[in-house]
Scaffold this active site. Structure first.
Site, PDB file in Angstrom:
ATOM      1  N   HIS A 192       0.842  -1.199   0.000  1.00 11.80           N
ATOM      2  CA  HIS A 192       0.000   0.000   0.000  1.00 11.80           C
ATOM      3  C   HIS A 192       0.878   1.250   0.000  1.00 11.80           C
ATOM      4  O   HIS A 192       2.031   1.231   0.395  1.00 11.80           O
ATOM      5  CB  HIS A 192      -0.983  -0.010   1.176  1.00 11.80           C
TER       6      HIS A 192
ATOM      7  N   ASP B  78       6.201   2.897   7.242  1.00 11.41           N
ATOM      8  CA  ASP B  78       4.865   2.413   6.915  1.00 11.41           C
ATOM      9  C   ASP B  78       4.146   3.417   6.027  1.00 11.41           C
ATOM     10  O   ASP B  78       3.654   4.440   6.525  1.00 11.41           O
ATOM     11  CB  ASP B  78       4.088   2.189   8.206  1.00 11.41           C
TER      12      ASP B  78
ATOM     13  N   GLU C  96      -5.116   1.853   2.492  1.00 10.61           N
ATOM     14  CA  GLU C  96      -4.964   0.694   3.387  1.00 10.61           C
ATOM     15  C   GLU C  96      -5.153   1.098   4.830  1.00 10.61           C
ATOM     16  O   GLU C  96      -5.716   0.341   5.636  1.00 10.61           O
ATOM     17  CB  GLU C  96      -3.578   0.065   3.181  1.00 10.61           C
ATOM     18  N   GLU C  97      -4.682   2.299   5.184  1.00 13.96           N
ATOM     19  CA  GLU C  97      -4.727   2.730   6.577  1.00 13.96           C
ATOM     20  C   GLU C  97      -6.152   2.910   7.092  1.00 13.96           C
ATOM     21  O   GLU C  97      -6.378   2.962   8.293  1.00 13.96           O
ATOM     22  CB  GLU C  97      -3.936   4.028   6.755  1.00 13.96           C
TER      23      GLU C  97
ATOM     24  N   HIS D 196       2.994   5.145  12.922  1.00 17.81           N
ATOM     25  CA  HIS D 196       1.852   6.025  12.653  1.00 17.81           C
ATOM     26  C   HIS D 196       1.988   7.411  13.287  1.00 17.81           C
ATOM     27  O   HIS D 196       0.981   8.102  13.487  1.00 17.81           O
ATOM     28  CB  HIS D 196       0.541   5.376  13.114  1.00 17.81           C
TER      29      HIS D 196
END
Length: 696
Positions: free
Chosen positions: A341, A351, A388-389, A502
Site C-alpha cells: 500500500h 509504513d 490501506e490505513e 503512525h
C-alpha cells in the site's frame, strides 16, 4: 517543522558503480540469453537460476534510498492531493521503465478530523490543556482515530491496562466500575485498536484514550482507524465502490454498525503519564506491573477529570490503485501479484514507503531483465494500493471487483507492507508456500551478517520452532486475498515493530538513522520478494507443497483439543485431515514424477497445466460461502480473525463458538461448537477434493 532528511547515502549510484554494474549485466545477460532454450525440466531450472543471478546482481541500496527519499518528502494521506501526487509518481515510475501501467479508481468513505481538545482537571483545583498532536510538522494530519464518532465528554479518568476483557474482569473484582468514565489504555496485549474501543464501549465507558508506551519518541501520537466488522469501504460491503455503482447511505444500519458509538483518540506516552500519575483509587494490580513503563500507581476512577471533545468528518473521496503488468509468455492467464500500500498517516518512511521503495526497485530490476530478453512464464502484476490505513480499502475493493478472475487465475499474492522496521526477518504465509520461502531465503545474503544467507540467522532465531507465521490477522493487504478470495499468500518484513509507528516521526531521517542506515535490509527484502515472484511466475510446475499444510492442520487439531469440552467430538476433523494428508502426499508424488519427465509435447504441457490448476485452486476449498457467523465477508475457515481477539489464531469459526455463550444454553453452545467443527471438516474435504481434481 520536521528536520530535513540527512544525506547518508547518495541518491544515485556513482558513475564507477554504474559502469561496473552494466559490465556485469552485459556478461550475465549474454550468458543467460544465449543459453540453450529448451523447455525440459532441467534446462528450465537452469534458465531460472540464471535469471535469479541477474536479478540479485542488479540490487542497489542507494537507488532504494533515493526512492524512499522522494516518497517521504511530504505526508500523503489517502483522499488528499499529496496522496494523489504519490500515485502519479508511482505510475510515472512504472511507465518510465517501459512497463504497461494503469490505475483503478474507487469512490469510498474516508474519515478526517475537524477539531479536538483535551484538558485535565486535578483534585487540587488546577487544570491543564493537553497537547493532542506532535510538535509542528508541515502538512501532517492532527492525531485522531478515523471513523471515531464526534462527541464531548467530561468524566473521571480510569486506567484499564490493555483494555482486554480480562483486564475489565480484574477491575471488576477490585470494585472498579468504568461506566461513564474516560478509559485510558496502553497499546499492546495482542488486542487491536478497534477491539479496545469495542470492549470499552461494551463496559459502558464514555470515551477511550489509547497511548503507546516506550522509552523513546514519547511525544508521538499513533493514528489509526477504529472501524469494526470487516474491512473495505463501509458504503459498499461485499462489492466494489466503482463510479456509478450502488452505495449504502451513511445512516444505513449496515454502515452504522461498523463505527463505534463512543469517541476515541490517540495519546502520546508523555501526555498519558501526566494523566495517569494523578489517579487515585485502588492500586495497580500486581499482574499489570511487570510490564508497565507508565507513571501510574493507581487505577482510579479519578480524582482527575478529563474534558475531551472530538469532531470528525466522514467524506466520500476518490482513491487510486496503481498497477504495472508484465505479460506471461506461456501462461498469460495465470497471475502472480506483488502488492504494497502507498498511503500513509504521515511521512510514512517505514509504513508503507519502505515497502513502496522496494516495489519500485523490483519494477526497475524486472525492467532490466526484460531488456535482456527475459519473459516470465506467467503474468506478473505489481500492485500499489491506496487507503490501506482506513481498513485495507484499496486492495479490498479491487479483490471484490475481480473476485471471479482471482478465484480461477491467481497463483499467489506476495505482500510487503513495512519492508523495514528494524532488525530481524519475519514472514507469514499460507502453508503450501513454506518450502519455497525456505529455499529462497537460502539464496539471499543476510544484511546483518557477513558471508551468510538470510536463512541461517532467521532459522537460528526460531530456536527450533516453526518460524513462519500465519495470516489470520487483518493488519495488511493480504487479508482480502486470503480471507475472502482464498489466494495463497505471503507477507514479509524486517523488524517486529518500531517506536514511531503512525506518528509524525516516521520520516526518512528515522529510517536512515535507526532502522536501516545503509539500506541493506531493504535490499534483502527486495531480493526475497523478487525471487519468490520469479519462481511462482517461472517454474513449470508451481512450487507448492501441501504436505506442509496437512502437518499444520494436524497441529491445529491437537491444539484445539486443549480448548474444547470432552462432550465435543473432533472425529470429523480428524477424518478430514487424514484425507487431506493422503491427497497432499499423492499430489507430492505426482509433482516429483512430472518434474523428472524429460519428454516434451502437448500431452506433458496439459498434464502440468492440470496439476498446476489443482495446486492453485486447493486453497479455495477452505472458503465457505456463508463465511463466519455474523461476519460473512470472512470466508476462510482455517485463517481469519477471531471475534475473541485473544484466543486461537486458526479455525476462527470454532474459536468464536467456544467463547460465544451470551443468551444460549450450554446444550446450544456445545451444538454450535460441534457444527463449526463439521463446517471446518467439510472445508478440508473440499480442499482435498480440489487437490485430487476428481468428482466423488
Amino acid at each position: 517543522m520536521m528536520p530535513k532528511p540527512m544525506n547518508v547515502l547518495t541518491t544515485k549510484p556513482s558513475p564507477l558503480s554504474t559502469v561496473v554494474l552494466l559490465l556485469i549485466l552485459c556478461i550475465l545477460g549474454f550468458y543467460a540469453m544465449h543459453f540453450p532454450h529448451s523447455s525440459t525440466p532441467s534446462s528450465a531450472s537452469q534458465n531460472l537460476s540464471q535469471v535469479e543471478t541477474l536479478f540479485l546482481s542488479t540490487s542497489s541500496n542507494s537507488t532504494i534510498s533515493s526512492y524512499l527519499r522522494a516518497l517521504t518528502l511530504h505526508p500523503h494521506l489517502a483522499g488528499t492531493k499529496p496522496g494523489s501526487d504519490i500515485a502519479r509518481y508511482v505510475l510515472n515510475h512504472f511507465t518510465s521503465l517501459g512497463l504497461k501501467a494503469h490505475t483503478a479508481t474507487y469512490t469510498t468513505l474516508l474519515s478526517f478530523p475537524v477539531h479536538s481538545s483535551l484538558s485535565a482537571h486535578f483534585s487540587e483545583g488546577t487544570s491543564v490543556s493537553l497537547r493532542l498532536t506532535e510538535p509542528t510538522a508541515a502538512g501532517v494530519v492532527p492525531a485522531y482515530h478515523a471513523y471515531s464518532p464526534s462527541g464531548a465528554v467530561h468524566a473521571p479518568a480510569v486506567f484499564a491496562n490493555y483494555g482486554r476483557e480480562r483486564d475489565y474482569r480484574v477491575l471488576g473484582a477490585m470494585g472498579v466500575n468504568v461506566s461513564g468514565c474516560v478509559v485510558v489504555v496502553r497499546k499492546g496485549g495482542e488486542i487491536g485498536r478497534g477491539a479496545v474501543v469495542e470492549k470499552a464501549e461494551a463496559h459502558g465507558a464514555a470515551a477511550v484514550l489509547v497511548y503507546g508506551e516506550g522509552d523513546t519518541w514519547r511525544k508521538g501520537f499513533e493514528r489509526g482507524h477504529v472501524m469494526r466488522g470487516g474491512i473495505g469501504d463501509p458504503l459498499t460491503p461485499g462489492w466494489a465502490g466503482i463510479e456509478g455503482g450502488e452505495t449504502l447511505g451513511l445512516e444505513d444500519s449496515e454502515v452504522l454498525k461498523k463505527f463505534p458509538k463512543i469517541p476515541s483518540m490517540p495519546l502520546s506516552a508523555e501526555v498519558a503519564d501526566s494523566i495517569l500519575s494523578s489517579l487515585g483509587g485502588a492500586p495497580v494490580p500486581l499482574e499489570w506491573r511487570g510490564t508497565l513503563r507508565s507513571k501510574v500507581r493507581h487505577v482510579g476512577p479519578g480524582p482527575t477529570f478529563l474534558n475531551f471533545t472530538y469532531q470528525g468528518e466522514n467524506k466520500v473521496a476518490a482513491i487510486q490503485n496503481v498497477f504495472a503488468v508484465i505479460k506471461g509468455s506461456e501462461e498469460p492467464d495465470r497471475y502472480v501479484l506483488l502488492g504494497n500500500h502507498r498511503d500513509a498517516w504521515t511521512y510514512g518512511a517505514v509504513d508503507p514507503s519502505s515497502g513502496t521503495a522496494a516495489l519500485l526497485d523490483i519494477a526497475r530490476r524486472f525492467s532490466v531483465l526484460l531488456g535482456l530478453g527475459w519473459k516470465p512464464r506467467r503474468t506478473i502484476i505489481l500492485c500499489s494500493w491506496d487507503a490501506e490505513e482506513f481498513g485495507m480499502i484499496g486492495s479490498t475493493e479491487w479483490v471484490e471487483q475481480n473476485l471471479i478472475n482471482l478465484g480461477s487465475k491467481a497463483v499467489a499474492y506476495l505482500n510487503v507492507d513495512c519492508a523495514v522496521q528494524g532488525p530481524g526477518f519475519f514472514v507469514g504465509s499460507t502453508p503450501q508456500l513454506d518450502n519455497l520461502i525456505l529455499e529462497v531465503t537460502k539464496k539471499v545474503k543476510d544484511p546483518d551478517s557477513e558471508g551468510v544467507a538470510l536463512y541461517e540467522n532467521w532459522a537460528a532465531s526460531s530456536a527450533g520452532s516453526n518460524n513462519i507465521q500465519r495470516l489470520s490477522g487483518v493488519d495488511s493487504d493480504f487479508a482480502p486475498f486470503v480471507q475472502h478470495a482464498g489466494v495463497p499468500s505471503i507477507d514479509m518484513y524486517y523488524g517486529r515493530d518500531f517506536p514511531v509507528y503512525h506518528t509524525a516521526f516516521d520520516s526518512y531521517n528515522w529510517m536512515a538513522e535507526y532502522a536501516d542506515p545503509f539500506f541493506h535490509r531493504h535490499v534483502a527484502v527486495t531480493g526475497v520478494w523478487g525471487l519468490l515472484a520469479l519462481h511462482l511466475a517461472g517454474d513449470p510446475i508451481l512450487p507448492f507443497n501441501y504436505v506442509s499444510y496437512a502437518n499444520e492442520l494436524q497441529l491445529y487439531k491437537n491444539m484445539l483439543s486443549n480448548f474444547i469440552d470432552q462432550k465435543i467430538s473432533l472425529y470429523p476433523l480428524t477424518l478430514s485431515i487424514e484425507e487431506f494428508a493422503s491427497a497432499a502426499k499423492e499430489v507430492d508424488g505426482e509433482v516429483k514424477k512430472l518434474r523428472l519427465q524429460e519428454t516434451e509435447g502437448c500431452s506433458v504441457d496439459m498434464k502440468r497445466r492440470a496439476l498446476n490448476d489443482r495446486l492453485m485452486l486447493a486453497e479455495k476449498g477452505f472458503l465457505d460461502a456463508y463465511g463466519l457467523q455474523g461476519r460473512q465477508w470472512f470466508k476462510h475457515l482455517v485463517y481469519g480473525p477471531s471475534s475473541d481477539h485473544e484466543r486461537l489464531n486458526f479455525f476462527p469459526g470454532i474459536s468464536d463458538s467456544i467463547t460465544s455463550s451470551t443468551g444460549v444454553t450450554e446444550r446450544e453452545r456445545l451444538a454450535s461448537i460441534q457444527h463449526e467443527i463439521w463446517r471446518v471438516a467439510r472445508a478440508i474435504h473440499r480442499a482435498a477434493s480440489a487437490l485430487r481434481g476428481e468428482f466423488t
